[in-house]
Write an enzyme that holds these catalytic residues in place. Structure first.
Site, PDB file in Angstrom:
ATOM      1  N   GLN A  24      -7.392 -42.567  -7.793  1.00 15.45           N
ATOM      2  CA  GLN A  24      -8.584 -43.357  -7.923  1.00 15.45           C
ATOM      3  C   GLN A  24      -9.132 -43.353  -9.556  1.00 15.45           C
ATOM      4  O   GLN A  24     -10.284 -43.401  -9.599  1.00 15.45           O
ATOM      5  CB  GLN A  24      -9.659 -43.008  -7.093  1.00 15.45           C
ATOM      6  CG  GLN A  24      -9.306 -43.454  -5.525  1.00 15.45           C
ATOM      7  CD  GLN A  24      -9.101 -44.897  -5.312  1.00 15.45           C
ATOM      8  OE1 GLN A  24      -9.955 -45.605  -5.965  1.00 15.45           O
ATOM      9  NE2 GLN A  24      -8.346 -45.492  -4.542  1.00 15.45           N
ATOM     10  N   SER A  25      -8.133 -43.263 -10.277  1.00 18.69           N
ATOM     11  CA  SER A  25      -8.367 -43.118 -11.841  1.00 18.69           C
ATOM     12  C   SER A  25      -9.144 -44.395 -12.430  1.00 18.69           C
ATOM     13  O   SER A  25      -8.501 -45.622 -12.195  1.00 18.69           O
ATOM     14  CB  SER A  25      -7.418 -42.778 -12.749  1.00 18.69           C
ATOM     15  OG  SER A  25      -7.629 -43.112 -14.247  1.00 18.69           O
ATOM     16  N   ASN A  26     -10.442 -44.442 -12.826  1.00 14.82           N
ATOM     17  CA  ASN A  26     -11.158 -45.565 -13.372  1.00 14.82           C
ATOM     18  C   ASN A  26     -10.459 -45.754 -14.739  1.00 14.82           C
ATOM     19  O   ASN A  26     -10.594 -47.016 -15.035  1.00 14.82           O
ATOM     20  CB  ASN A  26     -12.649 -45.036 -13.478  1.00 14.82           C
ATOM     21  CG  ASN A  26     -13.282 -44.707 -12.220  1.00 14.82           C
ATOM     22  OD1 ASN A  26     -13.304 -45.332 -11.355  1.00 14.82           O
ATOM     23  ND2 ASN A  26     -13.852 -43.455 -12.240  1.00 14.82           N
ATOM     24  N   ALA A  78      -5.622 -39.974 -11.763  1.00 19.54           N
ATOM     25  CA  ALA A  78      -5.745 -39.445 -10.483  1.00 19.54           C
ATOM     26  C   ALA A  78      -5.377 -40.839  -9.866  1.00 19.54           C
ATOM     27  O   ALA A  78      -5.531 -42.124 -10.322  1.00 19.54           O
ATOM     28  CB  ALA A  78      -6.838 -38.867 -10.120  1.00 19.54           C
ATOM     29  N   CYS A 125      -7.333 -45.405 -15.447  1.00 15.64           N
ATOM     30  CA  CYS A 125      -6.288 -46.497 -15.207  1.00 15.64           C
ATOM     31  C   CYS A 125      -6.579 -47.903 -14.915  1.00 15.64           C
ATOM     32  O   CYS A 125      -6.010 -48.648 -15.262  1.00 15.64           O
ATOM     33  CB  CYS A 125      -5.282 -45.816 -14.072  1.00 15.64           C
ATOM     34  SG  CYS A 125      -4.598 -44.106 -14.735  1.00 15.64           S
TER      35      CYS A 125
END
Ligand SMILES: *Cc1c(COP(=O)(O)O)cnc(C)c1O
Length: 349
Positions: free
Chosen positions: A73-75, A71, A77
């Protein structure tokens, strides 16, 4: 398990701390926190542990480019982009955002430079997305319906271009990634064996669960290293039935990967899905109250999506009297705190 290739860049062991003021405010059992928000890589989080194994495999395969998806705001990624920069890989992230439409660049469009990405974004990038850009990741946008397809196309294109891509699954949750949390159980048990900590191992481990790699690793680690307590995943985005099935399957596969003969069934996996609220990434009163409570009572930061939801669930369960007063609960903090500074959440926290 020591034979599985691993790069070492996480700051381990992560500390275990007591939360006496929070415990008192809730009039609840003894509370501990395992600080995997302090794994050391670019604001930390649970994905850093998994990436130690995933990057080792990428290296062993001769890969040059890491590709993953998540997503906006993916942590996962963000930590992948940081680990890539730290180890000299290129990184491509396929990101989904509910506002994304077909005007955004596709894998076969001209390659975007990171700085152009920054300027092209209608609003300034914030939170994890800002960090992705700072780490030099290339961003590819997809609608959530097309995410798998775009990820596949992105991989194929990188392959065709000779960029030697290595695909990391969503959340780093495959057998290689889950191996990290098998080890994390051993790390935790070793910490409780040290006389200086002066505590016995917790009766419960509670944490947010989503793609299942963390929970699968913890459950398998408990079985291998003899941890007797309960392992309770608070689901962040999935019905309990689906998540239990996913975790059981991954734990069984990971056992096989590690040469352990163990089989896990859905009933071996504890998941609570009462706190899904309005869905993945939607911050509600539950998360807001938890973020504020942990911050004001202990100076401990949670994130709006994962640990906020799990801690909100935990506080509700404590208030309901779900746990015995003489038990010890360990909240496994999985990270995610940069999302507090995302435009999407900063006004809500
Ligand atoms: C990814 C993530 C989780 C969920 O871990 P899984 O292994 O995907 O279940 C929990 N908390 C945070 C902060 C995360 O980034």
């Amino acid at each position: 398990m020591n034979k599985i290739p691993r790069l070492r860049f996480a700051h381990l062991p992560t500390p275990i701390e007591e939360l006496p003021r929070l415990s008192k405010v809730l009039n609840g059992p003894r509370l501990l926190v395992k600080r995997d928000d302090q794994t050391g890589l670019a604001f930390g989080g649970n994905k850093t542990r998994k990436l130690e194994y995933l990057l080792a495999e990428a290296s062993a395969n001769g890969a040059a480019t890491l590709i993953t998806a998540g997503a906006i705001q993916s942590n996962h990624c963000r930590q992948t982009a940081a680990a890539a920069a730290h180890h000299g890989f290129e990184c491509i992230l396929v990101l989904t955002d509910s506002n994304v439409n077909t005007k955004l660049p596709r894998p076969d469009d001209k390659k975007e430079q990171p700085n152009e990405n920054l300027e092209d974004t209608a609003k300034p990038a914030t939170g994890n997305l800002l960090l992705d850009i700072l780490f030099g990741a290339e961003l590819v946008w997809a609608s959530s319906q097309e995410r798998d397809l775009v990820l596949q196309q992105t991989f194929q294109k990188a392959w065709d271009d000779g960029r030697r891509p290595y695909l990391i699954p969503y959340g780093g949750s495959n057998t290689v990634g889950a191996t990290a949390y098998v080890n994390a159980i051993k790390e935790m048990l070793d910490q409780f064996r040290e006389p200086s900590i002066n505590l016995t191992a917790p009766d419960w481990i509670i944490f947010p669960s989503s793609s299942g790699g963390t929970q699968a690793g913890l459950v398998l680690g408990a079985s291998i290293f003899g941890y007797q307590g309960q392992i309770l995943g608070i689901s962040v985005d999935e019905d309990a039935l689906i998540l239990k099935e996913r975790v059981a399957r991954l734990a069984t596969e990971t056992a096989d990967f590690l040469g352990e003969r163990k089989q896990f069934m859905e009933d071996d996996i504890f998941v609570n899905d009462e706190f899904l609220g309005d869905g993945y990434g939607v911050m509600g009163e539950l998360e807001k109250e938890a973020v504020r409570l942990f911050a004001s009572s202990e100076g401990l930061l949670l994130d709006p999506v994962y640990t906020g939801r799990a801690a909100g669930g935990l506080t509700k369960l404590i208030r309901k009297g779900y746990f015995k007063k003489n038990q010890t609960l360990l909240f496994w903090h999985t990270g995610g705190t940069p999302a507090i500074f995302a435009e999407k959440y900063q006004d809500l926290v």
